[in-house]
Design an enzyme around this catalytic site. Structure first.
Site, mmCIF file in Angstrom:
data_model
loop_
_atom_site.group_PDB
_atom_site.id
_atom_site.type_symbol
_atom_site.label_atom_id
_atom_site.label_comp_id
_atom_site.label_asym_id
_atom_site.label_seq_id
_atom_site.Cartn_x
_atom_site.Cartn_y
_atom_site.Cartn_z
ATOM 1 N N ASN A 108 -49.337 6.918 39.570
ATOM 2 C CA ASN A 108 -50.766 6.645 39.153
ATOM 3 C C ASN A 108 -51.261 8.002 39.908
ATOM 4 O OD1 ASN A 108 -52.859 3.931 40.399
ATOM 5 N ND2 ASN A 108 -52.861 5.100 38.454
ATOM 6 N N HIS A 126 -42.966 1.859 32.075
ATOM 7 C CA HIS A 126 -44.048 2.946 31.544
ATOM 8 C C HIS A 126 -43.496 4.372 31.230
ATOM 9 C CE1 HIS A 126 -46.711 0.050 33.381
ATOM 10 N NE2 HIS A 126 -47.742 1.034 33.655
ATOM 11 N N TYR A 136 -53.312 -5.384 45.278
ATOM 12 C CA TYR A 136 -53.198 -4.848 43.949
ATOM 13 C C TYR A 136 -51.876 -3.698 43.998
ATOM 14 C CZ TYR A 136 -53.335 -2.318 39.536
ATOM 15 O OH TYR A 136 -53.131 -1.687 38.596
ATOM 16 N N PHE A 196 -57.581 8.107 39.738
ATOM 17 C CA PHE A 196 -56.785 8.454 38.756
ATOM 18 C C PHE A 196 -57.328 9.023 37.570
ATOM 19 C CE2 PHE A 196 -57.192 3.924 38.894
ATOM 20 C CZ PHE A 196 -57.899 3.945 37.782
ATOM 21 N N ARG A 246 -70.146 45.892 20.174
ATOM 22 C CA ARG A 246 -71.311 45.966 21.118
ATOM 23 C C ARG A 246 -71.623 44.768 21.926
ATOM 24 N NH1 ARG A 246 -77.097 45.218 18.764
ATOM 25 N NH2 ARG A 246 -76.015 45.551 16.768
ATOM 26 N N TYR A 294 -71.606 43.760 16.229
ATOM 27 C CA TYR A 294 -71.306 42.686 17.406
ATOM 28 C C TYR A 294 -70.215 42.426 17.901
ATOM 29 C CZ TYR A 294 -76.006 40.737 16.456
ATOM 30 O OH TYR A 294 -77.588 40.412 16.113
ATOM 31 N N GLU A 305 -58.546 -1.003 30.918
ATOM 32 C CA GLU A 305 -58.910 0.418 31.156
ATOM 33 C C GLU A 305 -59.529 0.940 29.565
ATOM 34 O OE1 GLU A 305 -54.906 1.520 31.534
ATOM 35 O OE2 GLU A 305 -54.533 0.720 33.325
#
Length: 500
Positions: free
Chosen positions: A197, A85, A55, A330, A285, A282, A416
């Site tokens: 990746n 990409h 792959y 990844f 404090r 608050y 994915e």
């Protein structure tokens, strides 16, 4: 002179990332890391020589991982991956985040688990040392399979395509590389996927956010202590015994900082006896109980990110015995979730600071200080709108603190199918950091004005130093003026760590 950073794949720290990304520390590749990367590369070359199917090496990517690519097109496969990409959009990432990404990607190659030649890490390091970085859009990554789009824009410049920047100058990548004596890389088998990746875009941003967060945490105590003094508050709630019986580490650390800032206060002594108030609100404090968990959260985030800095996040991974294993390192869920925690923690610093600002300017709550901290209220509005700005910023932080990491949209033909939206978490954290910085700047400005009205009584030692630091940047407000510049100067000082 900034200490050089040696990239070895194992020992990179958050401080190293900050040194390179922000202070331009010189970078080098460790000899042992070079040897590991070269050995890893030999396994890939052997795989290609025997025409095995693997792959991302001899196949397509993602949903196309079942498509075997002819041997004579393997080089095209890697270059086409980078080009296709590089699809990011929107505003550009800050230069420091790009530099952090570049350093982390070189460190991934240095782990020796990627199968890439050390020449790729060398070019990234040489670009860093030359002050070169590509313009990278901040939108387009879902954080798995890593930060594909941002890293592809980085890789594009490494093959001599797209653009590079040096300072304000922008030029074609090939020409700017040549001008600095650098050559684009020619990608071999698997090297395109090696470059894109991984989790390095959002992890680089996270590492820088942690440094910012620590500075904000310290500045929040300075501002809070100044406000407490101006509002005639009591430090009793910060007594060490109170913290010890709860046992929360961040809370104890917060109270210790406040005690140090407030020590030897004349203002405190002026109302120690005869004050009808038993307890402060608050926002004064409970500073240790609010600021303290923020520190615990920052430390948690730092632990996650510190591990990720040296993580092997490629896919497939190349192991020393030559075996290639496909997995999911990844996937950015770990850092995405951590960034969401950071966003929530810092938002709490903004909201409690805004409440202290309101008490400083509110004529019914500020213990006798002039309305809106101006002695000529009516003709002058004083810090009225400064509190409004703080409220707007705190409200925006609340909106942005909704977690990104719980969202997911399937991508790549549903191969994915669960993604972490880590870059969204990184963007939100950066915006929240900016907002908190401005809220604290407004509190410093208002609290200093309140302390001016308590003179000649002196505040605690630490608060007195902080007041002087504010006044070195911003003068006392005698009559209305534009406040934006004052806020920006104080925010810049917080950013530099001047109030840490």
């Amino acid at each position: 002179m900034t200490t050089p950073v040696v990239v070895d794949g194992h020992a990179l720290t958050i401080d190293d990332v900050f040194a390179v990304a922000v202070r331009s520390a010189p970078v080098s590749l460790a000899p042992a890391a070079r040897e590991r990367a070269q050995e890893s590369r030999r396994h890939i070359e052997a795989l290609v020589d025997r025409k095995a199917v693997a792959y991302g090496v001899t196949t397509g990517f993602g949903r196309l991982g079942d498509v075997v690519v002819p041997h004579d097109r393997l080089a095209d496969l890697q270059v086409n991956l980078i080009r296709s990409h590089a699809s990011g959009v929107g505003a550009l990432l800050p230069e420091r985040e790009v530099r952090a990404m570049m350093l982390l990607r070189a460190n991934v190659i240095a782990t020796g688990y990627t199968g890439a030649r050390p020449a790729l890490a060398d070019l990234l390091i040489e670009m860093l040392n030359a002050g070169l970085h590509p313009p990278i859009p901040e939108q387009g990554s879902v954080g798995a399979s890593g930060d594909l789009a941002p890293l592809a824009h980085l890789a594009l410049s490494m093959i001599g395509e797209g653009e590079l920047r040096r300072g304000e100058r922008v030029a074609p990548a090939a020409s700017l590389l040549k001008e600095h004596g650098l050559k684009p890389v020619k990608l071999g088998a698997k090297e395109g996927i090696v470059l894109i990746n991984g989790t390095q875009a959002h992890t680089g941003a996270a590492a820088l956010a942690i440094v910012d967060a620590h500075r904000l945490w310290k500045a929040a105590h300075v501002a809070g202590a100044m406000s407490l003094e101006a509002l005639l508050g009591t430090p009793v709630a910060f007594d060490e015994r109170i913290q010890s019986v709860r046992g929360q580490l961040g809370q104890a650390a917060s109270a210790a900082v406040l005690r140090e800032l407030l020590a030897d206060s004349e203002i405190r002594e002026s109302h120690r006896f005869g004050d009808p108030r038993v307890q402060d609100p608050y926002s004064l404090r409970c500073m240790p109980q609010v600021h303290g968990p923020a520190l615990d959260a920052i430390d948690f985030v730092a632990s996650i990110v510190s591990r990720e800095l040296n993580a092997a996040t490629d896919n497939p991974l190349v192991f020393p015995d030559g075996e290639l294993l496909s997995g999911g390192n990844f996937h950015g869920q770990a850092v995405a979730l951590a960034l969401d925690v950071l966003a929530i923690a810092l938002t709490n610093l903004a909201t409690i600071s805004e409440r202290r600002i309101d008490r400083l300017v509110h004529p019914d709550l500020n213990q006798g200080l002039p309305p809106f901290l101006t002695s000529d209220a009516g003709a002058n509005s004083g810090f009225m709108m400064a509190q409004v700005s703080a409220a707007a910023l705190a409200s925006e932080c609340k909106l942005l603190s909704h977690p990104a990491s719980v969202d997911t949209i399937p991508t790549d033909g549903s191969k994915e199918d669960v993604v972490p939206m880590a870059m969204g978490a990184a963007w939100k954290a950066r915006r929240i950091i900016q907002n908190v910085r401005h809220v604290l700047a407004i509190e410093l400005m208002c609290a200093a004005q309140g302390l001016d009205y308590r003179a000649p009584l002196r505040p605690g030692r630490g608060v007195a130093r902080a007041h002087a630091a504010v006044r070195s940047l911003v003068p006392k407000l005698e009559r209305d003026r534009v406040l934006s510049g004052d806020i920006e100067r104080l925010a810049g000082a917080i950013d530099r760590g001047d109030f840490a």
